[in-house]
Design a protein around this motif. Structure first.
Motif, short mmCIF file in Angstrom:
data_model
loop_
_atom_site.label_atom_id
_atom_site.label_comp_id
_atom_site.label_asym_id
_atom_site.label_seq_id
_atom_site.Cartn_x
_atom_site.Cartn_y
_atom_site.Cartn_z
N LEU A 81 -56.92 98.29 31.92
CA LEU A 81 -56.36 96.94 31.98
C LEU A 81 -55.12 96.89 32.85
N ARG A 82 -54.32 97.93 32.77
CA ARG A 82 -53.11 97.97 33.57
C ARG A 82 -53.46 98.06 35.06
N GLU A 83 -54.52 98.84 35.36
CA GLU A 83 -54.92 98.97 36.76
C GLU A 83 -55.42 97.65 37.31
N ILE A 84 -56.16 96.90 36.44
CA ILE A 84 -56.69 95.61 36.89
C ILE A 84 -55.56 94.61 37.09
N MET A 106 -67.40 80.84 39.01
CA MET A 106 -66.07 80.25 38.93
C MET A 106 -66.05 79.08 37.95
N SER A 107 -67.13 78.29 37.96
CA SER A 107 -67.22 77.18 37.01
C SER A 107 -67.22 77.70 35.59
N GLU A 108 -67.95 78.80 35.37
CA GLU A 108 -67.99 79.39 34.03
C GLU A 108 -66.64 79.97 33.64
N ALA A 109 -65.94 80.57 34.61
CA ALA A 109 -64.64 81.18 34.33
C ALA A 109 -63.61 80.13 33.93
N LEU A 110 -63.63 78.99 34.61
CA LEU A 110 -62.63 77.95 34.33
C LEU A 110 -63.01 77.09 33.14
N GLY A 111 -64.30 76.83 33.00
CA GLY A 111 -64.74 75.98 31.90
C GLY A 111 -64.84 74.52 32.32
N LYS A 112 -65.70 73.79 31.64
CA LYS A 112 -65.98 72.40 32.00
C LYS A 112 -64.75 71.52 31.87
N ASN A 113 -63.97 71.69 30.82
CA ASN A 113 -62.80 70.83 30.59
C ASN A 113 -61.76 70.97 31.69
N ILE A 114 -61.49 72.21 32.12
CA ILE A 114 -60.49 72.42 33.17
C ILE A 114 -60.97 71.83 34.49
N ILE A 115 -62.24 72.00 34.81
CA ILE A 115 -62.76 71.47 36.07
C ILE A 115 -62.66 69.95 36.09
N ILE A 169 -50.82 78.83 38.65
CA ILE A 169 -50.74 80.10 37.93
C ILE A 169 -51.92 80.30 36.98
N GLU A 170 -52.13 79.37 36.04
CA GLU A 170 -53.13 79.57 35.00
C GLU A 170 -54.54 79.64 35.57
N ILE A 171 -54.85 78.82 36.55
CA ILE A 171 -56.19 78.86 37.14
C ILE A 171 -56.42 80.17 37.87
N MET A 172 -55.40 80.64 38.60
CA MET A 172 -55.55 81.93 39.28
C MET A 172 -55.80 83.04 38.27
N GLN A 173 -55.09 83.04 37.17
CA GLN A 173 -55.29 84.07 36.15
C GLN A 173 -56.70 84.05 35.60
N LYS A 174 -57.25 82.87 35.34
CA LYS A 174 -58.61 82.77 34.83
C LYS A 174 -59.62 83.30 35.84
N ILE A 175 -59.42 82.98 37.11
CA ILE A 175 -60.34 83.45 38.14
C ILE A 175 -60.28 84.98 38.25
N TRP A 177 -59.32 87.20 36.02
CA TRP A 177 -59.80 87.90 34.84
C TRP A 177 -61.30 87.82 34.66
N ASN A 178 -61.95 86.85 35.26
CA ASN A 178 -63.38 86.63 35.02
C ASN A 178 -64.27 86.89 36.23
N SER A 179 -63.74 87.53 37.23
CA SER A 179 -64.54 87.75 38.43
C SER A 179 -64.39 89.17 38.93
N SER A 180 -65.31 89.54 39.82
CA SER A 180 -65.28 90.86 40.44
C SER A 180 -64.15 90.98 41.44
N ILE A 181 -63.43 89.87 41.63
CA ILE A 181 -62.33 89.91 42.60
C ILE A 181 -61.24 90.88 42.14
N THR A 182 -61.19 91.17 40.84
CA THR A 182 -60.18 92.08 40.33
C THR A 182 -60.59 93.54 40.41
#
Length: 367
Positions: free
Chosen positions: A28-31, A82-91, A194-200, A202-207
Motif C-alpha cells: 500500500l505504501r508503494e502504491i 472510471m465510471s465504476e470507480a467514481l460511482g453514479k452519484n459523483i458523476i 483532490i477526491e476524484i483523483m484519489q478515487k481514480i 485507487w481503483n485503476s491500473s494507473i497506480t
C-alpha cells in the motif's frame, strides 16, 4: 474480550499474520507513495452577454480521463472502469456542476472585458486548475486565469493571495476574493480535484508502477555519421531520465534529439532519445543511462558495436547481386531474341544456286 480473541488467534496462527500485515502495508505504501497531478482545463468562448462554447478537459498524470462539452451538456468518461470507480452519484454531481457553472464563465468574461470598446466580439477565457498529491498528502494547488491568450490572474495554494498579472483584472480580483467565491473555490478543489483523483488512482491500473522496457540501437550512414537511439517504453509513473554516456569520462560530442515523454494507449509512457555522432568517431563505448523510480539504481544499456554497419554491407551486397542478375538476364534475353529473329528469317527464304559462282537469295514464298 476482543483483545483476548485476537491474542488466541495469533497464538494459533503463529507469525504468519505479522509478516502478511507488513507485506500489505509495504504494498500500500508503494502504491500511495507516488507523485500524482490532476489538471482541469476550462476553455470558454463568449461575448459579454452570451456563452457560445465551453469545453472542460480533465487529466490525471497527463492522461485524458474525461471531458465536458456545452453542445451536449454531457460529462464523458474515457473508460468504463472510471465510471465504476467514481460511482453514479459523483458523476451526476460533476455533470450538474458543469451545467450550473456555465453561467459563471460568461460572468467572468463580462467582468474582464467591462472596459472593452468592442464588448460584442468573441473572447476566449482559459482557466487552468491543478492539484498535486504525494501519496495521501496534498502538496499544492494552482489556479490561473487567461483571456484571449494573455495571463490575467494566478493563485497558489488554498489560502494564498490572488496575483494580478494584467491590470484589466484588478476589479475581477476583488470579486474572486469575496468570502462566497473563496469558499466555492476551496470546495471545488477538494471535491473535484483532490477526491476524484484519489478515487481514480485507487481503483485503476494507473497506480501500478512499471519499470521501463529499454531498447538501444545503432545505425551507420555512408557519409560516416552514426545515429544511436535509446527507447524506453511501458513505464509508469511518467517521471524518467535518459542520457548518454561514453567510457568513464562521460564526455559526449554530438547532436541530441528527443521525442519527449508521450503517453501509450495502456496509460504507460514512452520516451526516445537519439544521438548523432560526427564522422571519425567509431561509436564504441556508448551507453544509454536510464533512471526511473522502478529501477533500483541508474541502469546502463550499451550500444551494440557495428551491428548496423554489418547490415549495411549486407544490403549493399544484395543490391550488387541484384544488379548483376538483372544485367545477366537482359543479356541472355537479347541474345535469345536475336537468334530467334535470325532463325525466322532463314525459314522464310530458300538458298538456290544459279551458277557455280553466283549465289542469290530468293523468297521461298514467292509463287
Amino acid at each position: 474480550m476482543y483483545r483476548g480473541g485476537m491474542m488466541n488467534w495469533r497464538k494459533g496462527r503463529g507469525s504468519f499474520p505479522s509478516w502478511l500485515l507488513i507485506l500489505v502495508l509495504l504494498v500500500l505504501r508503494e502504491i500511495k507513495a507516488a507523485y500524482h497531478k490532476h489538471e482541469i482545463k476550462h476553455i470558454a468562448v463568449s461575448t459579454s452577454q452570451t456563452l457560445l462554447d465551453l469545453i472542460v478537459v480533465c487529466l490525471v498524470d497527463d492522461i485524458h480521463w474525461a471531458s465536458y462539452h456545452k453542445s451536449s451538456q454531457q460529462f464523458v468518461m474515457k473508460a468504463a472502469w472510471m465510471s465504476e470507480a467514481l460511482g453514479k452519484n459523483i458523476i451526476e454531481d460533476i455533470q450538474q456542476s458543469a451545467v450550473k457553472n456555465e453561467e459563471y464563465y460568461q460572468l467572468a468574461i463580462h467582468s474582464l472585458i467591462r472596459n472593452d470598446s468592442q464588448p460584442e466580439r468573441n473572447h476566449t477565457l482559459q482557466i487552468l486548475l491543478d492539484c498535486d498529491l504525494d501519496g495521501e498528502i496534498q502538496l499544492s494547488s494552482h489556479i490561473k486565469y487567461g483571456l484571449d491568450g494573455e495571463d490575467m490572474l494566478q493563485l497558489d495554494g488554498l489560502e494564498g493571495q490572488w496575483i494580478v498579472l494584467n491590470p484589466i483584472a484588478h476589479s475581477f480580483r476583488f470579486k474572486l476574493e469575496e468570502p462566497f467565491w473563496s469558499e466555492v473555490r476551496k470546495n471545488y478543489i477538494k471535491r473535484y480535484c483532490i477526491e476524484i483523483m484519489q478515487k481514480i488512482l485507487w481503483n485503476s491500473s494507473i497506480t501500478k508502477n512499471r519499470p521501463p522496457e529499454v531498447y538501444v540501437s545503432r545505425q551507420d550512414f555512408p557519409n560516416g555519421t552514426i545515429t544511436l537511439s535509446c527507447t524506453a517504453t511501458g513505464f509508469y509513473p511518467q517521471s524518467i531520465l535518459l542520457h548518454w554516456e561514453k567510457g568513464t569520462d562521460g564526455a559526449i560530442w554530438g547532436k541530441e534529439s528527443s521525442s519527449g515523454t508521450l503517453p501509450n494507449s495502456d496509460d504507460t509512457f514512452y520516451l526516445r532519445i537519439s544521438l548523432e555522432i560526427q564522422p571519425g568517431d567509431p561509436g564504441t563505448g556508448y551507453a544509454c543511462v536510464v533512471e526511473h523510480s522502478q529501477l533500483e539504481s541508474p541502469t546502463l544499456y550499451f550500444v551494440p558495436e557495428n551491428s548496423s554497419k554489418g547490415n549495411l554491407w549486407t544490403v549493399a551486397l544484395s543490391i550488387v547481386l541484384a544488379a548483376i542478375l538483372t544485367i545477366s538476364c537482359f543479356v541472355i534475353f537479347t541474345k535469345w531474341k536475336k537468334r530467334k529473329s535470325e532463325s525466322s528469317k532463314s525459314h522464310g527464304q530458300i538458298w538456290i544456286r544459279t551458277t557455280a559462282n553466283d549465289p542469290v537469295w530468293e523468297d521461298g514464298n514467292a509463287e
